[in-house]
Design a protein around this motif. Sequence first.
Motif, PDB file in Angstrom:
ATOM      1  N   ARG A  97       0.838  -1.201   0.000  1.00 49.60           N
ATOM      2  CA  ARG A  97       0.000   0.000   0.000  1.00 49.60           C
ATOM      3  C   ARG A  97       0.868   1.245   0.000  1.00 49.60           C
ATOM      4  O   ARG A  97       1.855   1.313   0.722  1.00 49.60           O
ATOM      5  N   GLU A  98       0.474   2.213  -0.801  1.00 50.71           N
ATOM      6  CA  GLU A  98       1.141   3.518  -0.845  1.00 50.71           C
ATOM      7  C   GLU A  98       2.651   3.374  -0.987  1.00 50.71           C
ATOM      8  O   GLU A  98       3.432   4.033  -0.296  1.00 50.71           O
ATOM      9  N   GLY A  99       3.071   2.444  -1.866  1.00 50.15           N
ATOM     10  CA  GLY A  99       4.482   2.266  -2.154  1.00 50.15           C
ATOM     11  C   GLY A  99       5.274   1.475  -1.131  1.00 50.15           C
ATOM     12  O   GLY A  99       6.496   1.362  -1.253  1.00 50.15           O
ATOM     13  N   LYS A 100       4.617   0.937  -0.114  1.00 53.89           N
ATOM     14  CA  LYS A 100       5.318   0.188   0.936  1.00 53.89           C
ATOM     15  C   LYS A 100       4.750  -1.215   1.072  1.00 53.89           C
ATOM     16  O   LYS A 100       3.567  -1.433   0.852  1.00 53.89           O
ATOM     17  N   ASP A 101       5.628  -2.135   1.474  1.00 51.77           N
ATOM     18  CA  ASP A 101       5.202  -3.494   1.794  1.00 51.77           C
ATOM     19  C   ASP A 101       5.004  -3.608   3.295  1.00 51.77           C
ATOM     20  O   ASP A 101       5.860  -3.163   4.073  1.00 51.77           O
ATOM     21  N   TYR A 102       3.896  -4.207   3.699  1.00 47.40           N
ATOM     22  CA  TYR A 102       3.602  -4.481   5.105  1.00 47.40           C
ATOM     23  C   TYR A 102       3.523  -5.992   5.257  1.00 47.40           C
ATOM     24  O   TYR A 102       2.713  -6.640   4.603  1.00 47.40           O
ATOM     25  N   ARG A 103       4.383  -6.533   6.126  1.00 47.62           N
ATOM     26  CA  ARG A 103       4.508  -7.983   6.265  1.00 47.62           C
ATOM     27  C   ARG A 103       4.011  -8.425   7.630  1.00 47.62           C
ATOM     28  O   ARG A 103       4.418  -7.878   8.658  1.00 47.62           O
ATOM     29  N   ALA A 104       3.137  -9.421   7.640  1.00 47.79           N
ATOM     30  CA  ALA A 104       2.646 -10.043   8.867  1.00 47.79           C
ATOM     31  C   ALA A 104       2.999 -11.518   8.785  1.00 47.79           C
ATOM     32  O   ALA A 104       2.795 -12.160   7.746  1.00 47.79           O
ATOM     33  N   ILE A 105       3.547 -12.058   9.890  1.00 50.19           N
ATOM     34  CA  ILE A 105       3.982 -13.450   9.903  1.00 50.19           C
ATOM     35  C   ILE A 105       3.574 -14.121  11.209  1.00 50.19           C
ATOM     36  O   ILE A 105       3.284 -13.442  12.202  1.00 50.19           O
ATOM     37  N   GLY A 106       3.591 -15.437  11.194  1.00 52.49           N
ATOM     38  CA  GLY A 106       3.319 -16.162  12.424  1.00 52.49           C
ATOM     39  C   GLY A 106       3.505 -17.650  12.256  1.00 52.49           C
ATOM     40  O   GLY A 106       3.797 -18.148  11.162  1.00 52.49           O
ATOM     41  N   GLU A 107       3.326 -18.334  13.384  1.00 47.70           N
ATOM     42  CA  GLU A 107       3.456 -19.790  13.420  1.00 47.70           C
ATOM     43  C   GLU A 107       2.216 -20.377  14.081  1.00 47.70           C
ATOM     44  O   GLU A 107       1.719 -19.841  15.073  1.00 47.70           O
ATOM     45  N   TYR A 108       1.735 -21.481  13.507  1.00 51.27           N
ATOM     46  CA  TYR A 108       0.571 -22.159  14.075  1.00 51.27           C
ATOM     47  C   TYR A 108       0.987 -22.979  15.291  1.00 51.27           C
ATOM     48  O   TYR A 108       1.931 -23.763  15.227  1.00 51.27           O
ATOM     49  N   LYS A 109       0.267 -22.805  16.403  1.00 48.16           N
ATOM     50  CA  LYS A 109       0.537 -23.539  17.639  1.00 48.16           C
ATOM     51  C   LYS A 109      -0.487 -24.653  17.870  1.00 48.16           C
ATOM     52  O   LYS A 109      -0.157 -25.692  18.416  1.00 48.16           O
ATOM     53  N   VAL A 110      -1.747 -24.391  17.519  1.00 51.06           N
ATOM     54  CA  VAL A 110      -2.837 -25.364  17.663  1.00 51.06           C
ATOM     55  C   VAL A 110      -3.670 -25.296  16.390  1.00 51.06           C
ATOM     56  O   VAL A 110      -4.055 -24.205  15.967  1.00 51.06           O
TER      57      VAL A 110
END
Length: 166
Positions: free
Chosen positions: A62-75
């Motif tokens: 968005r608006e020339g920028k990358d926004y990264r969300a990450i995670g790991e599954y626990k259950v």
Amino acid sequence: MTETSIATLIMKRTFEVPAEKVFEAWTKAAMIKKWMFTMEHTNKVAESDPRVGGTWEIVDHREGKDYRAIGEYKVVEPPTKLVFTFKMPQFSDLEDDITVEIQPLNSGCEMTFTQEINVPHEEGWTTEDIEKAHADWKKETEQGWYYMFLGLKQLVETGKINYPSS
């Protein structure tokens, strides 16, 4: 290391579809890229390996920028429970835990969403400062999920999301 405390946000939503459909929207990359931290037309990456120890990733542009969300599954207990971590590394090393519980109903299902938000403290904060920070973080986080859950509801109930015009 920054001192932190946990603010717990709990939100409930009902859906007029079976629990399996809502669970899939949380775990299938093809669905995640339409509503979770992103929109289909701004999504660059949507990956999901929904098994204990598996990871997920979203990259929104968005608006020339990358926004990264990450995670790991626990259950991963289809279709009723999902627990995973959530982090946006470009903003913070702090990682939240998110629990999604989906209860089948006679008609549709009810989702209970819980996010344990890691709230960083500033040096010298009083109890009142911490309480205010918890309220502020919860309010901002709830607002973001509120809009995402509107999209989630449209997606699972109608098959598409009516994105606002920009």
